[in-house]
Design an enzyme around this catalytic site. Structure first.
Site, mmCIF file in Angstrom:
data_model
loop_
_atom_site.group_PDB
_atom_site.id
_atom_site.type_symbol
_atom_site.label_atom_id
_atom_site.label_comp_id
_atom_site.label_asym_id
_atom_site.label_seq_id
_atom_site.Cartn_x
_atom_site.Cartn_y
_atom_site.Cartn_z
ATOM 1 N N HIS A 135 0.772 -1.240 -0.019
ATOM 2 C CA HIS A 135 -0.237 -0.128 0.138
ATOM 3 C C HIS A 135 1.011 1.197 -0.065
ATOM 4 C CE1 HIS A 135 -3.475 2.548 0.851
ATOM 5 N NE2 HIS A 135 -2.780 3.217 1.956
ATOM 6 N N ASP A 162 -15.139 3.713 8.921
ATOM 7 C CA ASP A 162 -13.862 4.579 8.437
ATOM 8 C C ASP A 162 -14.667 5.520 7.576
ATOM 9 O OD1 ASP A 162 -11.310 5.669 7.870
ATOM 10 O OD2 ASP A 162 -11.984 4.685 6.094
ATOM 11 N N ARG A 183 -14.394 13.834 9.903
ATOM 12 C CA ARG A 183 -13.189 14.423 10.166
ATOM 13 C C ARG A 183 -12.817 15.617 9.009
ATOM 14 N NH1 ARG A 183 -9.335 9.517 9.348
ATOM 15 N NH2 ARG A 183 -7.710 11.079 9.599
ATOM 16 N N SER A 201 -7.251 4.613 10.089
ATOM 17 C CA SER A 201 -7.974 4.597 8.924
ATOM 18 C C SER A 201 -7.521 3.667 7.606
ATOM 19 C CB SER A 201 -8.036 5.962 8.543
ATOM 20 O OG SER A 201 -8.762 6.264 7.041
ATOM 21 N N LYS A 212 -8.777 -0.378 6.140
ATOM 22 C CA LYS A 212 -8.938 -0.809 4.869
ATOM 23 C C LYS A 212 -8.001 -2.143 4.246
ATOM 24 C CE LYS A 212 -8.944 3.613 4.121
ATOM 25 N NZ LYS A 212 -9.757 4.797 4.220
#
Ligand code: URA
Length: 433
Positions: A82, A161, A168, A183, A187
């Site tokens: 990621h 989320d 947020r 967050s 995922k």
């Protein structure tokens, strides 16, 4: 349990229990706790931080709020990569077939781009015929058969989320390490991989503009991953200038093909080998990083990585002949050179401004509804530290528009040429395990 007491405890610097965190995450997701109370709690977290245990519990609570992808039908250790997002970041297109060519199963769930950074799916869709609309079963079968497949976001992953991130966004609480880390990791964990390699970017084109913040985020994410039983590590890499040379969908596919053939830009190649080695070791396909790197290099040189890319493209409807003939990719009508106004050394190329210029050409989305032009973008002919002569091309603009004066102006403003010697920035700033 009362939300008021949870807010008060965090406001005063207390550590929330597992029950308290699950109470607020579940209550907010199902609409029982109002925005104003969760906003107050988010602001308390922003100022008071969270312990490692709290961060891991918050992440797990968000994972449990929705569907989880089950990859257990895929044999082998599934390692996901990621990136926190950057400009010209073509690594997934290269890494997926490259590590798969060593037998590492790559079951990749990817998204589309928004703003100045591109999305992996958009890039892959520049290959004629390629599509990610496959069923979950097809996805699993393809990974078992070919070791690599990419699917679009499916299922109702981490709804908590999604709701918290929207809140947020409007309460000035996005920029909080525990909230960002939980967050992102929620995922990744819901997506089912056994191990996770994170590429945390730092610099002008990155979410984390400075190295200290990037390091803190990397440590926070690695800690969460390991806490919840997924082997996780992070590489902190430079995003002060764009990665590689191409910015734009088809242009980045061509660059990925060049890199898989061993002719890619030096920085992009180096980052892929660094991240790829970590993935190969986590998947138990090599005993050391050096051995992994040597195996990856060998598969670039002997053509196996490119062959794997062709199999991957064809298996999802794509025209694999683009790998031998990249001219089959979408092409822009106009190629315009941006020439240097003076001689010297390239001092900086501000990554996010170049990303925005590419978006203005149509390569990226200004809003979720924007339609992108897969052919257009920018190819850098110079990078930071390179010498340049007045009149020489700094970059080539690939466009289908007639008037691009605003784009040229933005690009000129993003590049500085110095009379002094300038060194290229180092690419890998740190590795966090
Ligand atoms: N990206 C995410 O997915 N979450 C954040 O909080 C910030 C960036």
């Amino acid at each position: 349990m009362r939300m008021f007491d949870i807010i008060e405890k965090k406001r005063d610097g207390g550590e929330l229990t597992e029950q308290e965190i699950h109470f607020f995450v579940n209550g907010y997701t199902n609409g029982e706790i109002p925005d104003y109370q969760v906003s107050a709690l988010l602001m308390a977290i922003y100022f008071q931080d969270m312990t490692k245990a709290e961060r891991a519990i918050l992440t797990s609570a968000m994972v449990d709020s929705g569907d989880k992808i089950d990859l257990s039908a895929i044999s082998g250790i599934k390692v996901d990569k990621h990136s926190t997002g950057g400009v010209g970041d073509t690594t997934t297109l290269i890494l997926a077939p490259l590590v798969a060519s060593l037998g590492v199963p790559v079951a990749k769930m990817s998204g589309r781009g928004l703003g100045h950074t591109g999305g992996t799916i958009d890039k892959l869709e520049a290959v004629p015929g390629f599509h990610v609309e496959i069923t979950g079963d097809e996805f699993i079968n393809l990974v078992n058969k070919n070791k690599v497949a990419v699917i679009g976001q499916t299922g109702n992953l981490t709804p908590a989320d999604k709701k918290l991130y929207s809140l947020r966004d409007v309460t000035a609480t996005v920029n909080s390490i525990p909230l960002i880390a939980s967050s992102i990791m929620s995922k990744k964990i819901a997506s089912g991989a056994d191990a996770i390699v994170l590429d945390v970017k730092t610099g002008a084109g990155a979410f984390m503009k400075n190295l200290d913040d990037a390091r803190e985020l990397a440590h926070a994410m690695v800690s969460i991953g390991n806490h919840v039983g997924r082997k996780t590590m992070a590489v902190i890499s430079d995003m002060s200038q764009p990665l590689g040379k191409a910015i734009g969908n088809a242009l980045e596919v061509k660059e990925a093909i060049d890199t898989l053939k061993g002719n890619g830009p030096e920085d992009l190649t180096e980052l892929c080998l660094t991240l790829g080695s970590q993935m190969v070791v986590l998947a138990n396909k090599a005993g050391s990083l050096d051995e992994a790197k040597a195996k990856l290099k060998a598969n670039i040189e002997n053509g196996k990585a490119l062959e794997q890319f062709k199999i991957f493209l064809a298996s999802q409807g794509g025209d694999a002949s683009v790998a031998d003939n990249p001219d089959l990719l979408p092409q822009a009508t106009n190629k315009i050179e941006l020439s240097a106004k003076k001689s010297g050394t390239i001092q900086h190329i501000v990554a996010d401004d170049v990303g925005t210029a590419a978006m203005m050409l149509g390569a990226g989305r200004a809003t979720k509804e924007s339609v992108i032009d897969l052919a257009v973008g920018i190819v850098l002919n110079k990078k930071v530290g390179d010498p340049v002569k007045e009149g020489e091309s700094l970059l080539t603009i690939h466009t289908n528009q007639d008037s691009i004066e605003d784009v040229k102006e933005k690009l000129y403003a993003s590049i500085a040429i110095s009379d002094e010697h300038v060194s290229a920035p180092s690419l890998i700033h740190d590795v966090v395990t």
